[in-house]
Design a protein around this motif. Structure first.
Motif, PDB file in Angstrom:
ATOM      1  N   CYS A 130       0.824  -1.210   0.000  1.00  0.00           N
ATOM      2  CA  CYS A 130       0.000   0.000   0.000  1.00  0.00           C
ATOM      3  C   CYS A 130       0.860   1.262   0.000  1.00  0.00           C
ATOM      4  O   CYS A 130       1.691   1.455   0.900  1.00  0.00           O
TER       5      CYS A 130
ATOM      6  N   ALA B 105      -6.432   4.253  -0.543  1.00  0.00           N
ATOM      7  CA  ALA B 105      -5.501   3.656   0.415  1.00  0.00           C
ATOM      8  C   ALA B 105      -6.205   2.643   1.321  1.00  0.00           C
ATOM      9  O   ALA B 105      -5.634   1.594   1.659  1.00  0.00           O
TER      10      ALA B 105
ATOM     11  N   TRP C 289      -6.684  -0.484  -0.625  1.00  0.00           N
ATOM     12  CA  TRP C 289      -5.377  -1.111  -0.833  1.00  0.00           C
ATOM     13  C   TRP C 289      -4.966  -1.905   0.413  1.00  0.00           C
ATOM     14  O   TRP C 289      -4.460  -3.018   0.309  1.00  0.00           O
ATOM     15  N   ARG C 290      -5.197  -1.340   1.603  1.00  0.00           N
ATOM     16  CA  ARG C 290      -4.855  -2.050   2.831  1.00  0.00           C
ATOM     17  C   ARG C 290      -5.698  -3.315   2.987  1.00  0.00           C
ATOM     18  O   ARG C 290      -5.200  -4.355   3.438  1.00  0.00           O
TER      19      ARG C 290
END
Length: 539
Positions: free
Chosen positions: A350, A404, A407-408
């Motif tokens: 990430c 984000a 993505w995590r």
């Protein structure tokens, strides 16, 4: 409903084009069709010729790569037979035996055609000295026409594939005798002598969609080429192999050819293309495609899987549905410029919000001015309703935070699978998308009125996993910690260190002063999972 209409809304490219002054149809000269080096269906070729969106092109490339690698792996099952064939140990020994390969190449017409075209390319790679020809139902109209199409392909030279469909090929009337009026062309009857002067290398005939081909014409074609390649004695015979592309495996050889026109030596039956394997791989990749801001919800992914299972089992059909969804969602959407896949230099884990924000602004500068103006107007409308003073900065920060967050979540999916399969071993046999769906569906954004219900559902999910993990014996706990270490490679350094510490402690031998008890290991696992949940698994 819109997704199910994708088949009719996205047309495949025409197989022929018309030219004034010509007597017959001339094959389409689409460059993608002539120069494709791997698996490429008609829809993929259409996307390569059109100004399709970056998302559609990305999905098309994924589907092509997955299918191409799958066909290449499946083709490897034939290497032994092809080696024996090239060295003269398999059939074509002068007594009329012709080795035959039955190739299951997909039940969908587009998937089947793409697979057989790649199979021919792989054959040419495996047997560089061989002449190959690929024909289908449209080529098997009558013996003369089929022989002309086969011979034109057999006399190709290396590097001349782009000229495979020369304009001169079909200038003559289709019902004329083969090769009549074509100066300098090699006729099918003269091909064996020409081939012997070239060294007498092997010949491979590939027939796509054998199920739909005219059986009488196919029998005549196979009889003709079997007789033509069989010389007086084994030394003068030209090795011949036949690869029959099938959509479904026939019940018997008689059902396949309605009698045996020549003596076949059944070399192998191979499944070249399994659409389910490619489709599941594609859907898994779409679920984990963190670099694409335009994310497909878990419900859409499951719906695509159901369309494949209960509808037409076709990779091209699924890709066509995806393209339709993308076009309908982004065609008149002011936020479309922000949905293009992010290109972050070598980033696998990430990235930071600042890196994502910088990339969004950079990609926004590459779009046309009219689209930038529409996006700015849309942001100003939202800001006026919210009373914000700096719309661009705030909304780009929000977009970066959302990307984000997803993505995590994606980086932690491997950890979730390990925990789920550790809690219930039967889930190892479940399709991977179903395992991912359990977490993604619980975390996916919902309306504000449904947030309390979502939190309750998420808590129940983790409680179920935690209760089952607390019942694991020590040996399975130790194996679970080892798997968590392997799956946590894309998490933060702190979480990776925590997983490694649990694994090291669980591996201490009995009698060691620092060897923890089973309860201590379970407590450590619960604490570590809570840390992962606080960092990655928040709605």
């Amino acid at each position: 409903a819109a997704a199910e209409q994708a088949v009719t809304l996205v047309e495949r490219p025409p197989a022929f084009r018309l030219e004034v002054g010509r007597k017959g149809p001339i094959p389409s000269l689409a460059p993608a069709l002539q120069n494709h080096s791997g698996w490429g269906s008609a829809l993929l070729e259409k996307l390569s010729l059109e100004n399709s969106s970056r998302i559609s092109s990305r999905w098309a490339a994924l589907a092509s790569n997955f299918a191409g690698e799958h066909v290449r792996r499946s083709f490897g099952q034939l290497r032994g037979q092809l080696r024996d064939f090239a060295e003269g140990r398999l059939g074509s020994d002068g007594n009329g035996n012709v080795p035959m390969v039955l190739a299951l190449a997909g039940s969908d017409a587009e998937d089947h055609e793409a697979t057989m075209r790649q199979a021919e390319l792989l054959l040419r790679e495996e047997l560089p000295a061989a002449c190959t020809a690929l024909v289908g139902p449209s080529d098997l109209r009558h013996l003369a026409f089929a022989n002309r199409r086969i011979c034109e392909q057999l006399v190709r030279v290396d590097g001349d594939a782009a000229k495979e469909t020369r304009v001169e090929e079909l200038r003559e009337d289709e019902d004329a005798e083969e090769d009549e009026g074509l100066s300098g062309a090699i006729s099918a009857a003269d091909f064996p002598d020409w081939r012997r002067t070239q060294g007498g290398g092997p010949v491979v005939l590939l027939v796509q969609a054998t199920d739909a081909s005219a059986k009488e014409v196919l029998q005549d074609v196979l009889c003709f080429w079997s007789s033509a390649c069989r010389g007086h004695g084994a030394s003068k015979s030209i090795p011949l192999m036949v690869v029959l592309g099938l959509k479904q495996l026939p019940s018997s050889r008689g059902a396949l050819l309605e009698g045996e026109p020549l003596r076949f030596l059944h070399a192998e039956t191979v499944r070249l293309f399994d659409p389910a394997e490619v489709c599941w791989q594609l859907l898994d990749q779409l679920a984990e495609d963190a670099a694409c801001p335009w994310a497909l919800s878990p419900e859409v992914l499951v719906r695509l899987r159901e369309i494949f299972i209960w509808g037409q089992q076709s990779v091209s059909q699924i890709l066509r549905t995806l393209v339709l969804l993308c076009d309908e969602a982004l065609a008149r959407n002011a936020f479309a410029p922000l949905c293009s896949p992010l290109v972050l230099d070598g980033t696998k884990s990430c990235p930071t919000r600042e890196e994502i924000r910088a990339r969004l602004l950079f990609q926004l500068g590459e779009v046309p001015a009219e689209q930038r103006r529409q996006l700015q107007e849309k942001l100003e409308q939202i800001s006026s309703a919210e009373g914000a003073s700096t719309p661009t900065a705030q909304h780009f920060d929000a977009a970066s935070e959302a990307i984000a967050w997803r993505w995590r979540v994606i980086d932690s999916l491997g950890v979730w699978e390990v925990l789920l399969m550790g809690a219930d071993e039967l889930t190892k046999h479940v399709v991977r998308l179903r395992r991912l769906w359990k977490l993604l569906e619980a975390l996916w954004p919902v309306a504000a009125d449904d947030e309390a219900k979502q939190e309750t559902k998420l808590e129940n999910l983790f409680r179920m996993v935690r209760i089952r993990l607390d019942c694991l014996p020590r040996d399975k706990l130790q194996k679970l910690f080892e798997d968590l270490c392997s799956a946590s490679g894309r998490l933060t350094e702190e979480l990776r260190a925590g997983a490694q510490d649990l694994s090291n402690r669980a591996a201490l031998p009995e009698g060691h002063a620092r060897r923890p008890s089973d309860d201590e290991l379970r407590a450590g696992l619960r604490a570590w999972v809570d840390d992962v949940r606080s960092q990655c698994w928040q709605p």
